[in-house]
Design an enzyme around this catalytic site. Structure first.
Site, PDB file in Angstrom:
ATOM      1  N   LYS A  31       0.391  -1.728   0.046  1.00 46.38           N
ATOM      2  CA  LYS A  31       0.006  -0.006  -0.089  1.00 46.38           C
ATOM      3  C   LYS A  31       0.605   1.026  -0.172  1.00 46.38           C
ATOM      4  O   LYS A  31       0.247   2.099   0.647  1.00 46.38           O
ATOM      5  CB  LYS A  31      -1.252   0.138   1.733  1.00 46.38           C
ATOM      6  CG  LYS A  31      -1.364  -1.077   1.509  1.00 46.38           C
ATOM      7  CD  LYS A  31      -1.815  -2.096   0.099  1.00 46.38           C
ATOM      8  CE  LYS A  31      -3.167  -1.634  -0.212  1.00 46.38           C
ATOM      9  NZ  LYS A  31      -3.600  -2.730  -1.604  1.00 46.38           N
ATOM     10  N   GLY A  71       2.204   2.766  -2.753  1.00 46.76           N
ATOM     11  CA  GLY A  71       1.913   3.405  -4.725  1.00 46.76           C
ATOM     12  C   GLY A  71       2.966   1.845  -5.512  1.00 46.76           C
ATOM     13  O   GLY A  71       3.509   2.001  -6.555  1.00 46.76           O
ATOM     14  N   THR A  72       2.746   1.064  -4.987  1.00 46.94           N
ATOM     15  CA  THR A  72       3.295  -0.314  -5.988  1.00 46.94           C
ATOM     16  C   THR A  72       2.360  -0.161  -7.454  1.00 46.94           C
ATOM     17  O   THR A  72       3.510  -0.240  -8.335  1.00 46.94           O
ATOM     18  CB  THR A  72       2.887  -1.775  -5.592  1.00 46.94           C
ATOM     19  OG1 THR A  72       3.992  -1.512  -3.824  1.00 46.94           O
ATOM     20  CG2 THR A  72       3.799  -2.579  -6.047  1.00 46.94           C
ATOM     21  N   THR A  73       1.199   0.289  -7.218  1.00 46.56           N
ATOM     22  CA  THR A  73       0.218  -0.389  -8.304  1.00 46.56           C
ATOM     23  C   THR A  73       0.876   1.160  -8.932  1.00 46.56           C
ATOM     24  O   THR A  73       0.727   0.662 -10.714  1.00 46.56           O
ATOM     25  CB  THR A  73      -1.148   0.307  -8.484  1.00 46.56           C
ATOM     26  OG1 THR A  73      -0.927  -0.992  -7.141  1.00 46.56           O
ATOM     27  CG2 THR A  73      -1.898  -0.514  -9.555  1.00 46.56           C
ATOM     28  N   HIS A 110       7.641  -7.797  -2.424  1.00 42.80           N
ATOM     29  CA  HIS A 110       7.427  -7.666  -1.512  1.00 42.80           C
ATOM     30  C   HIS A 110       8.379  -7.541  -0.361  1.00 42.80           C
ATOM     31  O   HIS A 110       8.251  -7.788   0.656  1.00 42.80           O
ATOM     32  CB  HIS A 110       6.333  -7.261  -0.701  1.00 42.80           C
ATOM     33  CG  HIS A 110       4.522  -6.613  -1.411  1.00 42.80           C
ATOM     34  ND1 HIS A 110       5.113  -4.511  -1.911  1.00 42.80           N
ATOM     35  CD2 HIS A 110       3.483  -6.771  -2.164  1.00 42.80           C
ATOM     36  CE1 HIS A 110       3.760  -4.482  -2.114  1.00 42.80           C
ATOM     37  NE2 HIS A 110       3.139  -5.614  -2.374  1.00 42.80           N
ATOM     38  N   ARG A 142       6.680   5.115   2.041  1.00 41.74           N
ATOM     39  CA  ARG A 142       5.043   5.934   1.520  1.00 41.74           C
ATOM     40  C   ARG A 142       4.787   6.070   2.462  1.00 41.74           C
ATOM     41  O   ARG A 142       5.615   5.390   4.136  1.00 41.74           O
ATOM     42  CB  ARG A 142       4.070   5.337   1.375  1.00 41.74           C
ATOM     43  CG  ARG A 142       2.766   6.490   0.965  1.00 41.74           C
ATOM     44  CD  ARG A 142       1.809   5.848   0.378  1.00 41.74           C
ATOM     45  NE  ARG A 142       0.534   6.417   0.428  1.00 41.74           N
ATOM     46  CZ  ARG A 142      -1.210   5.684  -0.002  1.00 41.74           C
ATOM     47  NH1 ARG A 142      -1.372   4.613   0.157  1.00 41.74           N
ATOM     48  NH2 ARG A 142      -1.409   6.876  -0.271  1.00 41.74           N
ATOM     49  N   SER A 162      -4.629   3.244   4.554  1.00 41.84           N
ATOM     50  CA  SER A 162      -4.869   2.762   2.733  1.00 41.84           C
ATOM     51  C   SER A 162      -4.599   0.975   3.344  1.00 41.84           C
ATOM     52  O   SER A 162      -5.626   0.324   2.622  1.00 41.84           O
ATOM     53  CB  SER A 162      -3.429   2.752   1.885  1.00 41.84           C
ATOM     54  OG  SER A 162      -3.679   1.817   0.558  1.00 41.84           O
ATOM     55  N   LYS A 173      -8.295   6.097  -2.918  1.00 36.10           N
ATOM     56  CA  LYS A 173      -8.210   7.678  -3.344  1.00 36.10           C
ATOM     57  C   LYS A 173      -6.921   7.918  -3.549  1.00 36.10           C
ATOM     58  O   LYS A 173      -6.450   9.521  -3.984  1.00 36.10           O
ATOM     59  CB  LYS A 173      -8.285   8.225  -1.722  1.00 36.10           C
ATOM     60  CG  LYS A 173      -9.794   8.172  -1.066  1.00 36.10           C
ATOM     61  CD  LYS A 173      -9.971   9.136   0.029  1.00 36.10           C
ATOM     62  CE  LYS A 173     -10.617   8.970   0.779  1.00 36.10           C
ATOM     63  NZ  LYS A 173     -10.854   9.350   2.204  1.00 36.10           N
ATOM     64  N   GLY A 174      -5.611   7.712  -3.129  1.00 32.88           N
ATOM     65  CA  GLY A 174      -4.765   8.142  -3.757  1.00 32.88           C
ATOM     66  C   GLY A 174      -4.004   9.433  -2.954  1.00 32.88           C
ATOM     67  O   GLY A 174      -3.614  10.980  -3.795  1.00 32.88           O
TER      68      GLY A 174
HETATM   69  P1  A3P Z   1      -5.112   4.862  -1.039  1.00 36.22           P
HETATM   70  O1  A3P Z   1      -5.517   3.406  -0.188  1.00 36.22           O
HETATM   71  O2  A3P Z   1      -4.318   5.938   0.667  1.00 36.22           O
HETATM   72  O3  A3P Z   1      -5.541   5.835  -1.519  1.00 36.22           O
HETATM   73  P2  A3P Z   1      -0.541  -0.541  -3.725  1.00 36.22           P
HETATM   74  O4  A3P Z   1      -0.641  -0.212  -4.616  1.00 36.22           O
HETATM   75  O5  A3P Z   1       0.896  -0.421  -2.791  1.00 36.22           O
HETATM   76  O6  A3P Z   1      -1.197  -1.229  -3.143  1.00 36.22           O
HETATM   77  O7  A3P Z   1      -1.072   1.256  -2.677  1.00 36.22           O
HETATM   78  C1  A3P Z   1      -1.987   1.295  -3.195  1.00 36.22           C
HETATM   79  C2  A3P Z   1      -2.008   2.587  -2.945  1.00 36.22           C
HETATM   80  O8  A3P Z   1      -2.009   3.265  -3.766  1.00 36.22           O
HETATM   81  C3  A3P Z   1      -3.733   3.296  -2.795  1.00 36.22           C
HETATM   82  O9  A3P Z   1      -4.207   4.324  -1.370  1.00 36.22           O
HETATM   83  C4  A3P Z   1      -4.137   3.494  -3.915  1.00 36.22           C
HETATM   84  O10 A3P Z   1      -5.022   4.545  -4.210  1.00 36.22           O
HETATM   85  C5  A3P Z   1      -2.881   4.169  -4.380  1.00 36.22           C
HETATM   86  N1  A3P Z   1      -2.719   4.039  -6.099  1.00 36.22           N
HETATM   87  C6  A3P Z   1      -2.848   3.100  -6.882  1.00 36.22           C
HETATM   88  N2  A3P Z   1      -2.989   3.984  -8.400  1.00 36.22           N
HETATM   89  C7  A3P Z   1      -2.080   4.615  -7.930  1.00 36.22           C
HETATM   90  C8  A3P Z   1      -1.268   6.246  -9.489  1.00 36.22           C
HETATM   91  N3  A3P Z   1      -1.679   5.204 -10.606  1.00 36.22           N
HETATM   92  N4  A3P Z   1      -1.512   7.495  -9.144  1.00 36.22           N
HETATM   93  C9  A3P Z   1      -1.641   7.070  -7.037  1.00 36.22           C
HETATM   94  N5  A3P Z   1      -1.708   6.880  -6.373  1.00 36.22           N
HETATM   95  C10 A3P Z   1      -2.318   5.209  -6.807  1.00 36.22           C
END
Ligand code: A3P
Length: 314
Positions: free
Chosen positions: A67, A69-71, A130, A152, A160, A281-282
């Protein structure tokens, strides 16, 4: 695909028989190995990865805690390395979720029935893990392959994480109490925890070898995306030719766009987890909507002791 209760077919009961075990959020067992906590099904793949993976000099391994910013990082690196100039029919991000294209090694590759043949992946290979730095294979540490870590702020990470695990473990019930989640997070007893040790290991290694490990912060990507993405592309050896290219990649990888793609609105990856769960939400500072002043101070205190003393401010 990632961060999830494991494949029920994986049989590694013997491995974790003697390891410390606790129940996370009253719903999921996690076991302690090498000082970190993992859902049991990840152990065999993590061990196999560590003992058998042969890195190539041009591999790129993305790393992160959950959680953080991996995605987003997967999407950016996918565009930079694998799909820099998409036409209408060939935007990989439109075809599938970033976790499909950039697999998390311990969740998808070293399983009894691996989903992807690692050795058939085209060069440069792009993977994610991870796992903490301490358990990465020697060949990752000793070859010229590159590592990118994304960190983060711990308060936003834990909020998150709380949302994410409530969605998959407590979806039909009340959310798991937040104060208990804060305590688990601070004591490090959560999937891939302790968070602070995880971040610190990569931070210290990146300080020693900045040419090998790029340490990114989610908040800096949010506040100055152009600068950070330019830095990322240069580190990966694929500098942008123009400002327009940077803008295009940022747009392609934006939360708003990815969240609204059909594949992410309605698709799912493994184990019936909806792709939509990876996009919430990001927002930087969303923790302010949830943490009490007392919880905030507890996290700040741990952050000061564990990270700020090492010059890392998240
Ligand atoms: P929130 O839950 O605070 O909204 P991960 O990818 O490591 O699982 O992290 C997920 C977090 O990154 C979530 O944060 C998600 O909304 C946010 N996120 C996913 N895609 C994103 C993107 N393209 N740009 C910015 N934040 C993103």
């Amino acid at each position: 695909m990632e961060d999830l209760p494991s494949n029920p077919n994986s049989n590694n009961d013997e491995i974790h028989l003697n390891l410390p075990k606790v129940r996370f959020m009253d719903a999921m067992d996690i076991v302690q190995w090498e000082g970190f906590w993992f859902e049991p099904g990840l152990l065999q793949p993590a061990m196999t990865f560590r003992s058998s993976f042969q890195a190539e000099d041009d591999d790129v391994i993305l790393t992160s805690n959950m959680k953080t910013g991996t995605t987003w990082l997967k999407s950016l690196c996918l565009c930079i390395l694998k799909n820099p100039k998409p036409d209408e029919d060939y935007d990989l991000l439109v075809k599938d979720n970033p976790h499909f294209h950039v697999p998390t090694i311990e969740s998808t590759i070293y399983r009894t029935k691996p989903l992807i043949d690692l050795y058939k992946a085209p060069s440069p290979r792009l993977f994610h893990s991870h796992l903490p730095y301490i358990v990465l294979p020697d060949s990752v540490k000793n070859t010229d392959c590159k590592i990118v870590y994304i960190a983060r702020n711990p308060k936003d990470t834990l909020i998150s994480m709380w949302h994410y695990f409530n969605s998959i473990l407590h979806s039909d019930q009340n959310p798991f109490p937040l104060d208990k989640t804060v305590d688990c997070f601070l004591s490090g007893v959560h999937q891939y925890g302790p968070f602070f040790d995880h971040v610190l290991q990569y931070w210290l290694e990146s300080q020693k070898s900045p040419q090998k490990i790029l340490f990114l912060k989610y908040e800096e990507l949010k506040s100055d995306p152009k600068r950070e993405v330019k830095k990322l592309a240069e580190f990966l050896g694929k500098p942008f030719a123009s400002e327009e290219e940077i803008d295009k990649v940022l747009w392609r990888c934006s939360l708003e766009r990815l969240k609204n793609l059909e594949v992410n609105k309605n698709g799912s990856i493994l184990y019936n987890v909806h792709n939509s769960l990876f996009f919430r939400k990001g927002v930087v500072g969303d923790w302010k909507n949830y943490l009490t002043p007392k919880m905030e101070e507890k996290v700040n205190q741990t952050n000061r002791i564990k990270l700020e003393e090492h010059g890392l401010f998240l």
